[in-house]
Scaffold this active site. Structure first.
Site, PDB file in Angstrom:
ATOM      1  N   LYS A   1       0.891  -1.259   0.212  1.00 59.81           N
ATOM      2  CA  LYS A   1      -0.238  -0.014   0.239  1.00 59.81           C
ATOM      3  C   LYS A   1       1.395   1.057   0.341  1.00 59.81           C
ATOM      4  O   LYS A   1       0.740   2.609  -0.199  1.00 59.81           O
ATOM      5  CB  LYS A   1      -1.544   0.121   0.848  1.00 59.81           C
ATOM      6  CG  LYS A   1      -1.754  -1.190   1.352  1.00 59.81           C
ATOM      7  CD  LYS A   1      -2.683  -1.820   1.054  1.00 59.81           C
ATOM      8  CE  LYS A   1      -3.482  -2.846   0.533  1.00 59.81           C
ATOM      9  NZ  LYS A   1      -4.579  -3.065   0.122  1.00 59.81           N
TER      10      LYS A   1
HETATM   11  C1  LIG Z   1      -0.942  -7.891   1.899  1.00 62.47           C
HETATM   12  C2  LIG Z   1      -1.704  -8.054   1.459  1.00 62.47           C
HETATM   13  N1  LIG Z   1      -2.261  -8.605   0.176  1.00 62.47           N
HETATM   14  C3  LIG Z   1      -3.502  -8.343  -0.695  1.00 62.47           C
HETATM   15  C4  LIG Z   1      -3.902  -7.411  -0.788  1.00 62.47           C
HETATM   16  C5  LIG Z   1      -5.559  -7.581  -1.385  1.00 62.47           C
HETATM   17  O1  LIG Z   1      -4.985  -6.393  -2.228  1.00 62.47           O
HETATM   18  P1  LIG Z   1      -6.143  -6.393  -3.288  1.00 62.47           P
HETATM   19  O2  LIG Z   1      -6.795  -5.824  -2.332  1.00 62.47           O
HETATM   20  O3  LIG Z   1      -5.822  -4.813  -3.743  1.00 62.47           O
HETATM   21  O4  LIG Z   1      -6.830  -6.853  -3.911  1.00 62.47           O
HETATM   22  C6  LIG Z   1      -3.956  -6.685   0.548  1.00 62.47           C
HETATM   23  C7  LIG Z   1      -4.898  -5.635   1.040  1.00 62.47           C
HETATM   24  O5  LIG Z   1      -5.922  -5.119   0.317  1.00 62.47           O
HETATM   25  C8  LIG Z   1      -3.217  -6.698   1.874  1.00 62.47           C
HETATM   26  O6  LIG Z   1      -3.095  -5.671   2.509  1.00 62.47           O
HETATM   27  N1  LIG Z   2      -6.748  -5.617   2.184  1.00 63.85           N
HETATM   28  C1  LIG Z   2      -7.016  -4.261   2.298  1.00 63.85           C
HETATM   29  C2  LIG Z   2      -8.115  -3.489   2.085  1.00 63.85           C
HETATM   30  C3  LIG Z   2      -8.734  -2.248   1.844  1.00 63.85           C
HETATM   31  O1  LIG Z   2      -8.492  -2.476   0.285  1.00 63.85           O
HETATM   32  P1  LIG Z   2      -8.076  -0.981  -0.946  1.00 63.85           P
HETATM   33  O2  LIG Z   2      -6.922  -1.352  -1.442  1.00 63.85           O
HETATM   34  O3  LIG Z   2      -9.395  -0.360  -1.211  1.00 63.85           O
HETATM   35  O4  LIG Z   2      -7.083   0.663   0.174  1.00 63.85           O
HETATM   36  C4  LIG Z   2      -6.108  -3.658   3.593  1.00 63.85           C
HETATM   37  O5  LIG Z   2      -5.287  -3.777   3.748  1.00 63.85           O
HETATM   38  O6  LIG Z   2      -6.686  -2.525   4.298  1.00 63.85           O
END
Ligand SMILES: Cc1ncc(COP(=O)(O)O)c(C=O)c1O
Ligand SMILES: N[C@@H](CCOP(=O)(O)O)C(=O)O
Length: 472
Positions: A112
């Site tokens: 993120k």
């Molecule tokens: C460590 C981790 N892996 C995978 C994901 C999944 O990613 P996305 O929500 O973009 O599909 C998340 C949360 O979004 C995460 O925090």
């Molecule tokens: N897995 C995410 C959930 C939120 O997803 P986002 O990519 O839409 O912000 C988290 O860790 O918070």
């Protein structure tokens, strides 16, 4: 570049507008009106660029004239200068075919940071152009929360209210949020799941009483700028592995479908991607949707990969819109049905178009632990549970030819999930020095019932009204 809503009713906006707006006013998500593209020669010319320069090149078409190339590059250099690895997103080889792309070298140890470090700077840049004040309302299953808080803590003209499901994030994840005591940061633990928190956030964007008083903004991947910044590392990895002359496949641990949708965007821009593998845990709505067309949400099962404990996957709407012929009215009707029944059936056009690029796989607890053990014992790599789910999918899908490299996105540092990693591998990863004193810091967090009214009242009681800075 103009952006349109997936539900066809909201006004189209430029990049600054979508960055500050978050969710579209018709409840849809913003996407570029057309996908910008690069020629093979343009992609080849990106090979070897430092990450910040690559980021500027890949993102400039989306930013348009909202930022000059020089200014965008400065912001990228500032954002990625905070990463602990010079390559920003280094690539590691596991065996002949399998690779991992480490996306966790930012300040809060998850992928993120790649987008949110930039988004914090974009907010500041655009807010400096007027008198607006932003009230960021976000939902997190663990990682978005800490990355967003790190990106905006202490910044002027911004308050952040971050909702997480009480008791359903790891200790490290929780403390990374709750130990940031800046006055503009408000952590809220709700009784319920991430899906409940996300639904409340979306509802607030459509609550006239709130949007009338406050400049509600998003840090979740409903915000287009989040996805845009994530497109870059697909280019970074593929270029290192021989693109544009060679195709590459990616396996992406998936929850809200943001990360893997960024891969789809990279493919639309001309990056030669062989396959995008959507890897889920037992909360497998996306695996079912892509393999059978049935997008129906059940209740969320807590797992050792809590950040993927999601059933209602925001960005899937962007894919359905694009694969369904970009018909806003049809999309609005499909989503209305989903909101009412928690189920929808993909149309044939949506299924066929998605199947051209996407494959999916599901990992249960044993699959995940086995993948962690294989990576550790056979390759000497300690992976976090989310990455392990991606690796399980990468090694189990059939049909990818042996000469195509398969890159699993390593989405979090293993130390964020020390207990699960230790259970699977016997290794207890230590926290990197940059978050080392996490367990001695004071925490601040408010626990609220899982109702929209409780959360809205809490936000309204503490946020700065949008006209408090003087522009009415
Ligand atoms: C460590 C981790 N892996 C995978 C994901 C999944 O990613 P996305 O929500 O973009 O599909 C998340 C949360 O979004 C995460 O925090
Ligand atoms: N897995 C995410 C959930 C939120 O997803 P986002 O990519 O839409 O912000 C988290 O860790 O918070």
């Amino acid at each position: 570049m103009k952006y349109v809503s997936t539900r066809g009713q909201a006004p189209s906006l430029d990049f600054q507008g979508v960055t500050l707006a978050g969710l579209a006013s018709d409840g849809g998500l913003y996407v570029p009106e057309v996908w910008p593209g690069f020629t093979t020669d343009e992609i080849a010319a990106m090979a070897g660029l430092p990450y910040a320069q690559l980021a500027q090149r890949v993102m400039q078409p989306f930013v348009g004239d909202c930022l000059t190339p020089e200014r965008l590059l400065q912001l990228c250099e500032q954002a990625y200068g905070r990463f602990a690895h010079a390559a920003v997103t280094p690539l590691k080889q596991l065996d002949e075919q399998q690779w991992v792309l480490e996306l966790f070298h930012g300040p809060t140890l998850a992928f993120k940071d790649v987008a949110l470090q930039l988004l914090g700077l974009l907010f500041e840049e655009f807010l400096a152009r007027g008198d607006d004040h932003l009230t960021i309302v976000g939902a997190t299953s663990g990682d978005t929360g800490s990355a967003a808080i790190d990106a905006v803590a202490g910044r002027a003209k911004v308050d952040i209210f971050m909702l997480h499901p009480h008791g359903r994030v790891s200790d490290v994840q929780r403390r990374q949020m709750t130990t940031v005591l800046a006055p503009n940061v408000h952590n809220i633990a709700i009784d319920g799941s991430f899906d409940d928190a996300q639904a409340m956030v979306k509802r607030m964007f459509n609550d006239a009483a709130m949007t009338g008083r406050f400049g509600i903004a998003a840090v979740n991947s409903i915000n287009w700028a989040r996805l845009m910044a994530q497109v870059v590392y697909y280019f970074a990895a593929a270029l290192q592995l021989g693109a544009p002359q060679r195709k590459v496949a990616f396996s992406v641990p998936t929850g809200n479908f943001g990360d893997v949708f960024a891969g789809y965007v990279a493919a639309k821009m001309g990056l030669p991607i062989e396959r995008l593998i959507v890897a889920t845990n037992v909360n497998d709505i996306l695996h079912r949707a892509l393999s059978t067309g049935d997008y129906s949400a059940g209740t969320v099962t807590p797992t050792a990969a809590p950040s993927m404990d999601i059933q209602v996957s925001s960005n899937f709407e962007r894919l359905l819109f694009d694969c369904g012929g970009r018909d806003g009215a049809a999309m609005a009707a499909q989503m209305q049905q989903f909101d009412a029944t928690k189920a929808l059936q993909l149309t044939n056009a949506q299924r066929e178009s998605a199947a051209a690029l996407f494959t999916s796989a599901r990992a249960d607890a044993d699959d995940m632990a086995n993948a962690m053990r294989w990576a550790h014992e056979a390759c000497g790599e300690v992976l976090d549970p989310h990455t392990a789910i991606g690796l399980h999918a990468a090694r189990s899908v059939v049909g990818i030819s042996a000469d195509v490299p398969v890159v699993t996105l390593a989405t979090a540092h293993p130390a964020k999930f020390r207990d699960a990693v230790e259970r699977a591998t016997g290794v207890r990863p230590s926290l990197p020095a940059r978050v080392g004193d996490l367990f001695t810091r004071e925490e601040a967090c408010t626990r609220l019932p899982g109702t929209y009214d409780a959360v809205a009242a809490f936000v309204a009681g503490r946020a700065t009204p949008r006209n408090a800075l003087g522009n009415g």
